[in-house]
Design an enzyme around this catalytic site. Structure first.
Site, short mmCIF file in Angstrom:
data_model
loop_
_atom_site.label_atom_id
_atom_site.label_comp_id
_atom_site.label_asym_id
_atom_site.label_seq_id
_atom_site.Cartn_x
_atom_site.Cartn_y
_atom_site.Cartn_z
N ARG A 238 0.86 -1.18 0.00
CA ARG A 238 0.00 0.00 0.00
C ARG A 238 0.90 1.23 0.00
NH1 ARG A 238 -3.58 -2.59 -1.51
NH2 ARG A 238 -5.66 -2.93 -0.63
N GLU A 267 -3.34 7.77 -3.79
CA GLU A 267 -3.86 7.30 -5.06
C GLU A 267 -5.17 8.00 -5.44
OE1 GLU A 267 -2.24 2.82 -4.59
OE2 GLU A 267 -4.18 2.98 -5.58
N HIS A 285 -1.59 0.46 -9.85
CA HIS A 285 -2.22 -0.49 -8.92
C HIS A 285 -2.84 -1.68 -9.67
CE1 HIS A 285 -4.04 -0.71 -4.61
NE2 HIS A 285 -3.81 -1.92 -5.09
P1 NAP Z 1 -1.32 -11.57 4.48
O1 NAP Z 1 -1.29 -13.00 4.07
O2 NAP Z 1 -2.14 -11.17 5.65
O3 NAP Z 1 0.20 -11.13 4.72
C1 NAP Z 1 0.58 -9.95 5.33
C2 NAP Z 1 1.77 -10.27 6.23
O4 NAP Z 1 2.28 -9.05 6.74
C3 NAP Z 1 1.40 -11.15 7.41
O5 NAP Z 1 2.02 -12.38 7.26
C4 NAP Z 1 1.92 -10.38 8.62
O6 NAP Z 1 2.86 -11.07 9.37
C5 NAP Z 1 2.78 -9.30 8.02
N1 NAP Z 1 2.73 -8.10 8.86
C6 NAP Z 1 1.64 -7.44 9.33
N2 NAP Z 1 2.02 -6.39 10.06
C7 NAP Z 1 3.36 -6.40 10.07
C8 NAP Z 1 4.35 -5.58 10.67
N3 NAP Z 1 4.00 -4.52 11.41
N4 NAP Z 1 5.64 -5.88 10.48
C9 NAP Z 1 6.01 -6.94 9.74
N5 NAP Z 1 5.12 -7.78 9.15
C10 NAP Z 1 3.82 -7.49 9.32
O7 NAP Z 1 -1.77 -10.65 3.28
P2 NAP Z 1 -1.44 -10.81 1.72
O8 NAP Z 1 -2.55 -11.50 1.04
O9 NAP Z 1 -0.06 -11.33 1.58
O10 NAP Z 1 -1.51 -9.28 1.26
C11 NAP Z 1 -0.61 -8.33 1.79
C12 NAP Z 1 -1.00 -6.93 1.37
O11 NAP Z 1 -0.72 -6.75 -0.01
C13 NAP Z 1 -2.49 -6.59 1.49
O12 NAP Z 1 -2.83 -6.20 2.81
C14 NAP Z 1 -2.67 -5.49 0.49
O13 NAP Z 1 -2.54 -4.23 1.12
C15 NAP Z 1 -1.54 -5.69 -0.50
N6 NAP Z 1 -2.03 -6.10 -1.83
C16 NAP Z 1 -1.80 -5.29 -2.90
C17 NAP Z 1 -2.20 -5.68 -4.16
C18 NAP Z 1 -1.94 -4.81 -5.35
O14 NAP Z 1 -2.78 -4.77 -6.23
N7 NAP Z 1 -0.83 -4.14 -5.43
C19 NAP Z 1 -2.88 -6.90 -4.35
C20 NAP Z 1 -3.09 -7.69 -3.25
C21 NAP Z 1 -2.66 -7.29 -1.98
P3 NAP Z 1 2.71 -12.26 10.41
O15 NAP Z 1 2.15 -13.39 9.63
O16 NAP Z 1 4.12 -12.45 10.77
O17 NAP Z 1 1.83 -11.81 11.52
C1 GLV Z 2 -5.32 -4.94 -3.80
O1 GLV Z 2 -4.62 -4.00 -3.64
C2 GLV Z 2 -5.80 -5.77 -2.75
O2 GLV Z 2 -5.54 -5.47 -1.57
O3 GLV Z 2 -6.46 -6.77 -3.08
#
Ligand code: NAP
Ligand code: GLV
Ligand code: GLV
Length: 330
Positions: A238, A267, A285
């Protein structure tokens, strides 16, 4: 029973929303720009459920207007646009789309990384502008991924998938997360490090944390100062995880080597000075933007909202305490 009325703030892939047409009264914003706040405030009042985009701000003020609201679906995995505490206080579950977009988003992180490391966007401009005159031994030389160190910050679903791709590219792997991940360490040989150490040893830093009060401006002047001066930053998480002004300073002063960004602090606005730098690759994005993934996301968010309304227990709920108390009849 009356069909529930669902407010959908933007047209989603038709293939993914068939159930909405079949099972509810659909109030859909059909324009190619985001639903204006005033419109959302007005229409929320008659909605039994809301399906929104990551760009819609779902806050206390809006929820107060949504007196009938029984579920919120976010067409994204990140749900920082929703005041989850306010929803929880009203007993409203919030559903998102985890998992189905993991590979698409990790692919995007690598697409951006390769574009930056191999200077593809600069090369594209050169070819289009008629400046490609001959193959050159020193033309647009970039960086090798093999043998370099990839540091992933936030080793969740997408962070893990980015590490897997890094392994396939022959990179050494380091990760930082709130908790250690035995599977990533044993399967991929990824090494756990504190954030400061990760930043100082990585040639590529990929941000994959959610946006929370803890991760807001996780990357600022101090953190860029810890990075190698030729290191690359990839942000598909983000925008506000990075202080964009400080990122510009780090890039412009040669404090770091380059940045590839899919997301921005405000954004769709981008901090204008970034647009002038050659060592920056910018995408609008697009992390989950494949036909197949967007259809799966639509299906997942619709299933969750409709299943919940008909008494089911969808798993992709970000505030499941609300469902527990409902089930116990409290
Ligand atoms: P996820 O499985 O929940 O992974 C996020 C990870 O971040 C978790 O494993 C968590 O760690 C870690 N985390 C949370 N707070 C933290 C901190 N303060 N310090 C260090 N690590 C921390 O989520 P995901 O599906 O991978 O998605 C991650 C993010 O990507 C979403 O929240 C979204 O904002 C972004 N995203 C962007 C797009 C795009 O279009 N660019 C698409 C999809 C997602 P622990 O497991 O160790 O608790
Ligand atoms: C995209 O940014 C998502 O969080 O799915
Ligand atoms: C480059 O095109 C090569 O053949 O090495």
């Amino acid at each position: 029973m009356d069909r529930p009325r669902i407010l959908l703030t933007r047209a989603l892939p038709e293939e993914g929303i068939e159930r909405l047409h079949e099972e509810c009264e659909l109030d859909q914003w059909d324009h190619d720009h985001p639903m204006p706040r005033g419109e959302l405030m007005e229409r929320i009042a008659s909605a039994d459920a809301l399906i929104c985009l990551l760009s819609d701000r779902i806050d206390e003020e809006l929820l107060r207007r949504g007196a009938r609201l029984r579920a919120i679906g976010v067409y994204a995995v990140g749900y920082d646009n929703v005041d989850v505490n306010a929803a929880t206080a009203r007993g409203i579950p919030v559903f998102n789309t985890p998992g189905v977009l993991t590979d698409a988003t990790a692919d995007m992180a690598f697409a951006l990384l390769l574009s930056l490391a191999r200077r593809i966007v600069e090369g594209d401009r050169m070819v289009r502008e008629g400046r490609f005159h001959s193959w050159g031994p020193k033309l647009l030389l970039g960086k090798d991924l093999r043998g370099s160190t990839l540091g992933v910050v936030g080793a969740g679903s997408i962070g893990g998938a980015v590490l897997r791709r890094g392994k396939a590219f022959g990179m050494d792997l380091v990760y930082h997360s709130r908790t250690r991940k035995d599977a990533l360490e044993s399967e991929l040989g990824a090494r756990y490090a504190g954030l400061d150490e990760l930043l100082s040893v990585s040639d590529v830093v990929s941000l994959n944390v959610p946006l929370t009060s803890e991760t807001h401006h996780l990357m600022g002047a101090r953190e860029f100062g810890l990075m190698k001066d030729d290191a690359l930053l990839v942000n598909t998480a983000r925008g506000p995880v990075v202080d964009e002004v400080e990122l510009y300073e780090a890039l412009a002063s040669g404090r770091i080597g380059g940045a590839a960004l899919d997301v921005y602090e405000r954004e769709p606005d981008v901090y204008a000075p970034l647009l002038k730098l050659d060592n920056v690759v910018l995408a609008p994005h697009l992390g989950s933007a494949t036909v197949h993934t967007r259809t799966k996301m639509a299906r997942m968010v619709c299933d969750a909202v409709l299943d919940h309304l008909s008494g089911g227990r969808p798993e992709n709920c970000v505030n499941p305490s609300v469902l527990v108390s409902k089930g116990e009849g409290k």
